[in-house]
Scaffold this active site. Sequence first.
Site, PDB file in Angstrom:
ATOM      1  N   GLY A   1      -4.573   5.098   4.761  1.00 54.10           N
ATOM      2  CA  GLY A   1      -3.920   4.267   5.768  1.00 54.10           C
ATOM      3  C   GLY A   1      -4.901   3.588   6.716  1.00 54.10           C
ATOM      4  N   PRO A   2      -5.792   4.360   7.347  1.00 51.80           N
ATOM      5  CG  PRO A   2      -6.536   6.102   8.676  1.00 51.80           C
ATOM      6  CD  PRO A   2      -5.871   5.819   7.366  1.00 51.80           C
TER       7      PRO A   2
ATOM      8  CB  CYS B   1      13.349   9.815   7.076  1.00 48.74           C
ATOM      9  SG  CYS B   1      14.281   8.696   6.008  1.00 48.74           S
TER      10      CYS B   1
ATOM     11  CD  GLU C   1      14.069   1.348   8.588  1.00 46.01           C
ATOM     12  OE1 GLU C   1      14.571   2.408   8.999  1.00 46.01           O
ATOM     13  OE2 GLU C   1      14.636   0.246   8.679  1.00 46.01           O
TER      14      GLU C   1
ATOM     15  N   GLY D   1      -5.240   3.371  -1.346  1.00 45.39           N
ATOM     16  CA  GLY D   1      -6.262   3.942  -0.462  1.00 45.39           C
ATOM     17  C   GLY D   1      -5.647   4.535   0.787  1.00 45.39           C
TER      18      GLY D   1
ATOM     19  CD  GLU E   1       9.852  13.419  10.798  1.00 45.76           C
ATOM     20  OE1 GLU E   1       8.752  12.887  11.036  1.00 45.76           O
ATOM     21  OE2 GLU E   1      10.753  12.857  10.144  1.00 45.76           O
TER      22      GLU E   1
ATOM     23  CE  LYS F   1      -1.760   2.917   2.707  1.00 44.41           C
ATOM     24  NZ  LYS F   1      -1.757   4.110   1.847  1.00 44.41           N
TER      25      LYS F   1
HETATM   26  P1  NDP Z   1       2.570   8.342   7.557  1.00 45.16           P
HETATM   27  O1  NDP Z   1       3.004   7.640   8.787  1.00 45.16           O
HETATM   28  O2  NDP Z   1       1.471   9.313   7.644  1.00 45.16           O
HETATM   29  O3  NDP Z   1       2.162   7.298   6.432  1.00 45.16           O
HETATM   30  C1  NDP Z   1       3.004   6.257   6.001  1.00 45.16           C
HETATM   31  C2  NDP Z   1       2.150   5.187   5.362  1.00 45.16           C
HETATM   32  O4  NDP Z   1       1.337   4.595   6.365  1.00 45.16           O
HETATM   33  C3  NDP Z   1       1.180   5.734   4.301  1.00 45.16           C
HETATM   34  O5  NDP Z   1       1.046   4.791   3.271  1.00 45.16           O
HETATM   35  C4  NDP Z   1      -0.098   5.876   5.104  1.00 45.16           C
HETATM   36  O6  NDP Z   1      -1.248   5.882   4.312  1.00 45.16           O
HETATM   37  C5  NDP Z   1      -0.023   4.631   5.965  1.00 45.16           C
HETATM   38  N1  NDP Z   1      -0.882   4.660   7.152  1.00 45.16           N
HETATM   39  C6  NDP Z   1      -1.370   5.728   7.815  1.00 45.16           C
HETATM   40  N2  NDP Z   1      -2.171   5.315   8.846  1.00 45.16           N
HETATM   41  C7  NDP Z   1      -2.155   3.964   8.839  1.00 45.16           C
HETATM   42  C8  NDP Z   1      -2.784   2.958   9.622  1.00 45.16           C
HETATM   43  N3  NDP Z   1      -3.578   3.254  10.642  1.00 45.16           N
HETATM   44  N4  NDP Z   1      -2.558   1.667   9.313  1.00 45.16           N
HETATM   45  C9  NDP Z   1      -1.743   1.334   8.275  1.00 45.16           C
HETATM   46  N5  NDP Z   1      -1.147   2.242   7.482  1.00 45.16           N
HETATM   47  C10 NDP Z   1      -1.335   3.545   7.757  1.00 45.16           C
HETATM   48  O7  NDP Z   1       3.896   9.024   6.976  1.00 45.16           O
HETATM   49  P2  NDP Z   1       3.993  10.021   5.756  1.00 45.16           P
HETATM   50  O8  NDP Z   1       3.448   9.364   4.538  1.00 45.16           O
HETATM   51  O9  NDP Z   1       3.465  11.343   6.181  1.00 45.16           O
HETATM   52  O10 NDP Z   1       5.593  10.092   5.565  1.00 45.16           O
HETATM   53  C11 NDP Z   1       6.412  10.938   6.269  1.00 45.16           C
HETATM   54  C12 NDP Z   1       7.047  10.229   7.441  1.00 45.16           C
HETATM   55  O11 NDP Z   1       7.789   9.103   7.006  1.00 45.16           O
HETATM   56  C13 NDP Z   1       8.043  11.115   8.166  1.00 45.16           C
HETATM   57  O12 NDP Z   1       7.836  10.993   9.548  1.00 45.16           O
HETATM   58  C14 NDP Z   1       9.382  10.532   7.778  1.00 45.16           C
HETATM   59  O13 NDP Z   1      10.402  10.772   8.706  1.00 45.16           O
HETATM   60  C15 NDP Z   1       9.054   9.094   7.653  1.00 45.16           C
HETATM   61  N6  NDP Z   1      10.045   8.416   6.823  1.00 45.16           N
HETATM   62  C16 NDP Z   1      10.937   7.565   7.424  1.00 45.16           C
HETATM   63  C17 NDP Z   1      11.936   6.960   6.682  1.00 45.16           C
HETATM   64  C18 NDP Z   1      12.913   6.018   7.298  1.00 45.16           C
HETATM   65  O14 NDP Z   1      13.574   5.301   6.544  1.00 45.16           O
HETATM   66  N7  NDP Z   1      13.033   5.966   8.598  1.00 45.16           N
HETATM   67  C19 NDP Z   1      12.070   7.227   5.238  1.00 45.16           C
HETATM   68  C20 NDP Z   1      11.062   8.107   4.719  1.00 45.16           C
HETATM   69  C21 NDP Z   1      10.099   8.686   5.490  1.00 45.16           C
HETATM   70  P3  NDP Z   1      -1.898   7.266   3.744  1.00 45.16           P
HETATM   71  O15 NDP Z   1      -0.926   8.359   3.967  1.00 45.16           O
HETATM   72  O16 NDP Z   1      -2.106   6.963   2.317  1.00 45.16           O
HETATM   73  O17 NDP Z   1      -3.173   7.474   4.473  1.00 45.16           O
END
Ligand code: NDP
Length: 480
Positions: free
Chosen positions: A205-206, A281, A247, A203, A383, A172
């Site tokens: 995340g939640p 990140c 991550e 779609g 962050e 996803k």
């Molecule tokens: P999010 O945590 O908001 O989302 C990451 C993914 O998780 C998306 O696909 C999102 O879906 C999904 N998601 C959200 N809620 C849920 C849930 N309840 N259950 C399952 N999946 C869910 O992160 P962002 O997309 O905003 O990305 C930015 C973040 O990622 C920053 O904090 C950054 O530091 C981190 N990051 C870390 C890296 C690392 O290697 N440590 C590398 C790159 C980024 P959707 O958004 O489609 O709703």
Amino acid sequence: MLKIENFIDGEFKSSINEEFLDNYNPATGEKVGEISSSGPRDVEKAVKAAEDAFFGWSSLSMDERINWLEKIGDALEAKKEEIAKVESLDTGKPISLARRVDANRSITNFRFFAQFAKNQEAQIFEMNDATNYVHRKPVGVVGLITPWNLPLYLLTWKIAPALVMGNTIVAKPSELTPLTANLFAKTLQEIDFPKGVFNIVHGLGPSAGQAILEHPNVKAISFTGGTQTGRIVAKIAAPLFKKLSLELGGKNATVILNDADILQAAKGAAKAGFTNSGQVCLCGSRILIDESIADDFTKHLIEEIEAMKVGNPQEEDTDIGSVISPQHLEKVESYIQLALEEGGEILTGGNRPKLDKVNSNGAFLMPTLISGLDIKSRTATEEIFGPVVTLHTFKGDEEAIKMANSTDYGLAGSVWTSDLQRGKEFSKQIDTGIMWVNTWLHRDLRTPFGGVKNSGVGREGGQWSLSFFSEMTNICVKND
Ligand code: NDP
């Protein structure tokens, strides 16, 4: 208008509820397409397809799977420019960056893991009267959930090792950036990749993401995203005893010691702070500078920042594109407001640029440098994930170490010094998964990658990725 559908069992299909989410180009504000808004019933179908494909895929020899990885790498290479264009359109990042980083690395991920798997040696432990063989089995159906900042780069970083170890996949991608995942699925179709081995459920995340986490037949979750979402992922997946790789976020320090080459450090700090509008990140969002060289360094740093061209991501010489969405822009701006309330002073930036027609409604922000904040302030510890960097002075290395370690995060950092031994010793005392000395984002894909503290659990890269996507068992054979 693009219609992005799920990719299940080798076919593109709308979500069962036939609902769609709008997809925008954040640099123009224009709607570019609609994506399937999936839920548990779509995930059920995707998991079923992945389960059905598992026997065939896991029964292939390692060499046959390596051949597939090489074939995928070649097919992506042929579409390199298209990947860069689509990624730039979906994220608002400069085309040159999308080409250099996103497209390149997406191809490299397949080639690297093909080569790395090829070079694996059998692990055998001899006893006086028996021989132990370490056997690696695939985990089964694995769930991959990824963010929007490096969409295809991060997704393929998980897909390649998962495939080579014999797993099948339900992925996803972020709903904000589905385009390159869709292009990837089309590419698989074109090369007749076995159906059902790789599936995408688009779609929110939640709904879509959470259904993957909750599905009992998804045996491992590899998640990259924010720390807050990581907590939700862990809470759902841990009681189901799924293998889990997290991550998460970072608040990384760029530390300039008193013997650093000031010009080189200023260039490095600007790059670490503002690449991809600070939405990596690993970005160095806190710059710590020895007070004895602070004035000189700050002058050069501001020059570097102000020389960056902010604007149309499609223009070759653009350094900084838009952030990911208007909502994210508002969040980032709210931190600038907070910084002012916390006593900060804006040294450069802090405002939206005035751009011409095509980008006038885009989510742009000038790269912003703020000084005068307490290292423990919210602006300097939370962050922001945008083009906003804070600058702090320290007296001596001991204070620098304390300041670098003063957040709940522990992902990455860099230290700049003319004494490499000093840089190495300094790095050992920083609580992060990776430290760079006199460089930033310099990656050898064989090395362990991941965070400590609230930046994650587990490691990706080389051996660590292969281990995560396999179950290691021991077969002990008694000698005659
Ligand atoms: P999010 O945590 O908001 O989302 C990451 C993914 O998780 C998306 O696909 C999102 O879906 C999904 N998601 C959200 N809620 C849920 C849930 N309840 N259950 C399952 N999946 C869910 O992160 P962002 O997309 O905003 O990305 C930015 C973040 O990622 C920053 O904090 C950054 O530091 C981190 N990051 C870390 C890296 C690392 O290697 N440590 C590398 C790159 C980024 P959707 O958004 O489609 O709703």
